[in-house]
Design a protein around this motif. Structure first.
Motif, mmCIF file in Angstrom:
data_model
loop_
_atom_site.group_PDB
_atom_site.id
_atom_site.type_symbol
_atom_site.label_atom_id
_atom_site.label_comp_id
_atom_site.label_asym_id
_atom_site.label_seq_id
_atom_site.Cartn_x
_atom_site.Cartn_y
_atom_site.Cartn_z
ATOM 1 N N GLN A 39 -2.711 -16.723 8.737
ATOM 2 C CA GLN A 39 -3.183 -15.554 8.003
ATOM 3 C C GLN A 39 -4.447 -15.912 7.250
ATOM 4 O OE1 GLN A 39 -0.288 -13.758 5.366
ATOM 5 N NE2 GLN A 39 -1.402 -11.815 5.392
ATOM 6 N N LYS A 43 -6.698 -10.606 5.830
ATOM 7 C CA LYS A 43 -6.287 -10.171 7.172
ATOM 8 C C LYS A 43 -4.781 -10.275 7.322
ATOM 9 C CE LYS A 43 -10.604 -11.387 9.515
ATOM 10 N NZ LYS A 43 -11.208 -12.111 10.673
ATOM 11 N N GLU A 44 -4.280 -9.642 8.376
ATOM 12 C CA GLU A 44 -2.861 -9.708 8.661
ATOM 13 C C GLU A 44 -2.511 -11.045 9.324
ATOM 14 O OE1 GLU A 44 -1.946 -4.931 9.281
ATOM 15 O OE2 GLU A 44 -1.599 -6.349 10.905
#
Length: 117
Positions: A39, A43-44
């Protein structure tokens, strides 16, 4: 909650290499999948690589040819060798494991990988 234990990571210059390792604590008998997610800031979490208990590996396209996943089944340990690192690889890397027979999923605490340009 059972947590996987990660080690490795750190700071490296672009083009360099780092290795990560992750071990499941005792008492977990079978982990059908062991792998890594990451990660980046803002961001995811994304999939990086996984390996089945019989040695089949999958990688996200962005790391193919640069990262190598391996595992030691008797020790319930998974490794990630990262070569030719890029600034885009900057992220917290999380170990993940899945046992199919009881449906349990395990995560590590995360380890930071920083690649300087």
């Amino acid at each position: 909650q059972v947590q996987l234990v990660e080690s490795g990571g750190g700071l490296v210059q672009a083009g360099g290499s780092l290795g990560l390792s992750c071990a499941a604590p005792g008492g977990i008998s079978r982990l059908d999948f062991m792998g890594w997610y990451r990660q980046a800031q803002g961001k995811e979490r994304e999939f990086v690589a996984t390996m089945t208990i019989d040695g089949r590996a999958k990688y996200v396209a962005s790391v193919k040819g640069r990262f190598t996943i391996s595992r030691d089944n008797p020790r319930n340990t998974v490794y990630l060798q990262m070569n030719t690192l890029k600034p885009d690889d900057n992220a917290v890397y999380y170990c993940n494991a899945l046992s199919i027979w009881d449906g349990r999923e395990y995560w590590g605490q995360g380890t930071q990988v920083t690649v300087s340009s």
